[in-house]
Design a protein around this motif. Sequence first.
Motif, PDB file in Angstrom:
ATOM      1  N   GLY A 126      24.965  35.972  34.334  1.00 46.03           N
ATOM      2  CA  GLY A 126      25.690  34.903  35.024  1.00 46.03           C
ATOM      3  C   GLY A 126      25.154  34.607  36.402  1.00 46.03           C
ATOM      4  N   ARG A 231      27.266  36.704  30.316  1.00 45.09           N
ATOM      5  CA  ARG A 231      28.020  37.587  31.203  1.00 45.09           C
ATOM      6  C   ARG A 231      27.875  39.036  30.758  1.00 45.09           C
ATOM      7  N   SER A 233      29.296  42.155  30.090  1.00 45.01           N
ATOM      8  CA  SER A 233      30.711  42.435  29.844  1.00 45.01           C
ATOM      9  C   SER A 233      31.217  43.709  30.497  1.00 45.01           C
ATOM     10  N   LEU A 238      30.987  39.793  37.706  1.00 42.19           N
ATOM     11  CA  LEU A 238      31.521  38.503  37.249  1.00 42.19           C
ATOM     12  C   LEU A 238      32.531  38.740  36.135  1.00 42.19           C
ATOM     13  N   ARG A 240      35.368  37.488  33.271  1.00 45.39           N
ATOM     14  CA  ARG A 240      35.341  36.385  32.303  1.00 45.39           C
ATOM     15  C   ARG A 240      35.991  35.137  32.903  1.00 45.39           C
ATOM     16  N   ALA A 243      33.547  33.544  35.302  1.00 41.21           N
ATOM     17  CA  ALA A 243      32.457  32.906  34.567  1.00 41.21           C
ATOM     18  C   ALA A 243      32.904  31.581  33.967  1.00 41.21           C
ATOM     19  N   VAL A 255      29.899  30.268  28.009  1.00 37.29           N
ATOM     20  CA  VAL A 255      29.877  31.660  28.439  1.00 37.29           C
ATOM     21  C   VAL A 255      29.890  32.555  27.208  1.00 37.29           C
ATOM     22  N   ASP A 257      29.707  36.750  26.239  1.00 34.69           N
ATOM     23  CA  ASP A 257      29.701  38.133  26.716  1.00 34.69           C
ATOM     24  C   ASP A 257      28.659  38.940  25.951  1.00 34.69           C
TER      25      ASP A 257
END
Length: 286
Positions: A126, A231, A233, A238, A240, A243, A255, A257
């Motif tokens: 991200g 992202r 996870s 960042l 969720r 993001a 987005v 993960d």
Amino acid sequence: MPRRFRQDAVKLPNGLEMHYHEWPGQQPTLIFLHPSLGYGRMWEFMAEAMGDRFHIYAPDQRGHGRTDKVDGDYSAQEYAEDLAIFMQELGIDRAVLVGHSLGGRVAQVFAARYPQRVSALGLIAGPHLSNFYGTRDSARSVLEGAYGTISHPDEFGSKEEAYAFMRPIKPFTHDPDAALHHRIEHNYVHTDDGRLIPRYDKIRVAQGLAHLSYNLRPYAARVECPVLILRASLGAALTREQADEIARFWRNAHVVDVEGHYALQLENPAGAAKAITTFLSNAGVL
């Protein structure tokens, strides 16, 4: 068997000699852009995970690796112009750009300035919050990070000493041992007496890090291609929710993960490669 690649260098019209790695393959062309303190070959695991479905390039950006450490401001804008000339010199008309940290900032600016030359944009782990929400606390953190980079050792006495320095430093904390050894092997000059000298210029890297507080919202608004935010996870950089909020600055951003803490190209190259390939297929780029 590791995927074969070649290393080469090209002299750009702006005087910069840029070193790069190339993994031949099918189309589309994909360009990986490394983070600060990184190097082009750090994408080796990702290139192997993606197979020959893509023709991949991974340059050492200015101030890093075997590329020149020339004078300049080391902003994302300057890096983006290097990339534009690099693509022109190699005859690359259009590409998918995938960048991490510094590389992500460069990719965002490039996609805004040259929308016709980017078919899709991928941001590993991200974008940085500081590039979209310039708070006082984030500015302080950016400046402290830049100063900390200036304090990095100029050399290490051995591989073991370099490993001991890198192991506890965030965001490298979660790099697998294989990735740390890859950094040690390929991001340092190894002298005959066992010393290791960084291939990156820590002062130039710090200059680039100072641009982590630069506002990228206007650039996001100008991007026309689909955008993938990968992202990490398991990371704290960042959430969720953050993001998803940042994704709204682009016209067409998604987005996804991927399990990992930060450097997904080293921690989980297979997962990141799968997410990128799926995204490009759904976006009609493949």
